[in-house]
Scaffold this active site. Structure first.
Site, PDB file in Angstrom:
ATOM      1  N   ALA A   1       0.829  -1.207   0.000  1.00  0.00           N
ATOM      2  CA  ALA A   1       0.000   0.000   0.000  1.00  0.00           C
ATOM      3  C   ALA A   1       0.859   1.251   0.000  1.00  0.00           C
ATOM      4  CB  ALA A   1      -0.922  -0.003   1.222  1.00  0.00           C
ATOM      5  N   ASP A   2       1.935   1.240   0.770  1.00  0.00           N
ATOM      6  CA  ASP A   2       2.792   2.416   0.860  1.00  0.00           C
ATOM      7  C   ASP A   2       3.536   2.681  -0.446  1.00  0.00           C
ATOM      8  OD1 ASP A   2       2.832   3.191   3.932  1.00  0.00           O
ATOM      9  OD2 ASP A   2       2.872   1.014   3.804  1.00  0.00           O
ATOM     10  N   VAL A   3       4.190   1.652  -0.963  1.00  0.00           N
ATOM     11  CA  VAL A   3       4.987   1.880  -2.168  1.00  0.00           C
ATOM     12  C   VAL A   3       4.100   2.148  -3.374  1.00  0.00           C
ATOM     13  CG1 VAL A   3       6.948   0.571  -1.285  1.00  0.00           C
ATOM     14  CG2 VAL A   3       5.222  -0.610  -2.629  1.00  0.00           C
TER      15      VAL A   3
END
Length: 413
Positions: free
Chosen positions: A170-172
């Protein structure tokens, strides 16, 4: 050669992964990135594995997301610290943050304030559910976005529990969407002279990367939404993962009729042509077909042997590799996706770099990060024009922090 974003100035108010990964890619492409760190340092500094001088508190994870940036220590809750932050935002073309929605405004650095000070400023905000919408008030992190998006429901084996991806998907993923949004905002500013607020949601970003199921569900009232993919894809049949005699695995995909015919020839199994010759038949009951393919794969000594056989028949397949095999992969090195970064006290290590290639411009990692707020004095002097005595006074008052230079600590070092 200069990077494609050479001359772009970025003020980085982000932390952990999503925002820092976005600004790391901007730095790799030549942007001048100044990031704020609090006295305790970014959470990622505390993770294993430590690299370089132990006193610098640099972990490999922190380095992965923060090479090439200058780190400044500001107390954003102090009025003088806030004023310095606003001046750095004025200096920047782009401001990046990933606080929970509303926090930036409470600090006095919200979009309304930045836009009023400079209508050309671009603010990019990353959060779990975005700055607007019914879920904006919900707190969360990467796994929450995975769960909400539906992507987690598609992972794992049929009949088993959902599984997360392990990596900070989700972050990347939202960081890459933020990078794209910033590029669009810069183009818009070039055309109109106006800045904008780019609002990126990890939930939105993950949902947008799901393949055919959202569209199929939309036109069928949800009826065409399938279950877990596991090792047998349900709509691109046959595509999956099979195991060979030595326990090695290969991934393969032969969904089109042309490629399925090549698979029939590679397997020397003409009866499969009669039973599964068209896509509709393969989709209707794929289980027995997958059973045949997996049983055949199990007769091959290794995945490499089977991959070579399939490739010779014009098919796409690959042995499933581990991350360790790619740490010095010659293809990644040749393309520059792995490039050396020198860590004091450790030496050079190949680090992931923004995976973009440009003719006439260079993408490369900057210097390894140093201690918390290592560049405070230099940033305040070079960017804001503060004298050494003024910086020293700000440090004594707790407005700024970071290792002092000889000039700002009275020449005692």
């Amino acid at each position: 050669m200069a990077g494609p974003y050479a001359g772009l100035r970025v003020f980085d108010l982000s932390h952990v992964i999503a925002g820092p990964f976005c600004t790391r890619m901007l730095a790799d492409m030549g942007a001048d990135v100044v990031r704020v760190e609090q006295p305790a340092g970014d959470l990622m500094r505390a993770l294993p594995v430590r690299v370089g001088d132990p006193g610098d508190r640099v972990s490999s994870a922190y380095a992965q997301y923060n090479c090439g940036k200058r780190s400044v220590g500001l107390n954003l809750k102090d009025p003088h610290g806030l004023e310095l932050a606003l001046r750095l935002a004025d200096w920047a073309d782009v401001v990046v943050e990933n606080f929970a929605p509303g926090v930036l405004g409470k600090l006095g650095l919200g979009w309304d304030v930045l836009h009023a000070r400079d209508p050309r400023t671009i603010l990019c905000s990353l959060s779990t559910f975005g700055a607007e919408g019914p879920y904006a008030h919900l707190s969360g992190f990467g796994l929450v976005a995975e769960a909400y998006s539906g992507l987690m429901s598609l992972t794992g084996e049929d009949g088993g529990p959902p599984m997360h991806f392990g990596t900070a998907l989700a972050d990347v993923n939202s960081a890459v969407h933020a990078l794209a949004g910033i590029g669009a905002a810069l183009h818009r500013r070039h055309a109109t002279g106006e800045g904008t607020h780019v609002d990126v949601s990890a939930f939105d970003s993950l949902f947008a990367m799901i393949d055919q199921q959202p569209a199929a569900g939309a036109v069928t009232g949800g009826a065409a939404v399938g279950g877990k993919y596991g090792n047998r894809h349900t709509t691109s049949v046959p595509s999956g993962v099979a195991t060979c005699a030595d326990g090695s695995h290969l991934a393969y995909g032969m969904a089109g009729d042309v490629f399925f015919e090549r698979l029939v020839q590679a397997m020397d199994a003409p009866d499969l042509r009669e039973a599964y010759g068209d896509l509709a038949t393969r989709l209707s009951d794929p289980g027995p077909l997958y059973d045949r393919i997996e049983a055949w794969a199990a007769t091959w000594p290794t995945a490499d042997d089977l991959v070579a056989h399939l490739v010779a028949h014009g098919l796409s397949a690959a042995r499933v590799r581990g991350v360790r095999e790619n740490l010095d992969d010659p293809h990644l090195v040749a393309r520059g996706t792995l490039q050396p970064v020198d860590f004091p006290g450790h030496g050079a290590a190949l680090m992931p770099t923004a995976p973009f290639r440009f003719s006439g411009a260079e993408v490369r990692p900057g210097a390894a990060p140093g201690p918390v707020a290592a560049d405070t004095d230099g940033v305040l002097a070079d960017v804001l024009g503060l004298a050494a005595a003024d910086v020293a006074a700000l440090r004594r008052d707790g407005v700024v922090h970071g290792p002092p230079t000889r000039e700002t600590d009275g020449g005692t070092r």
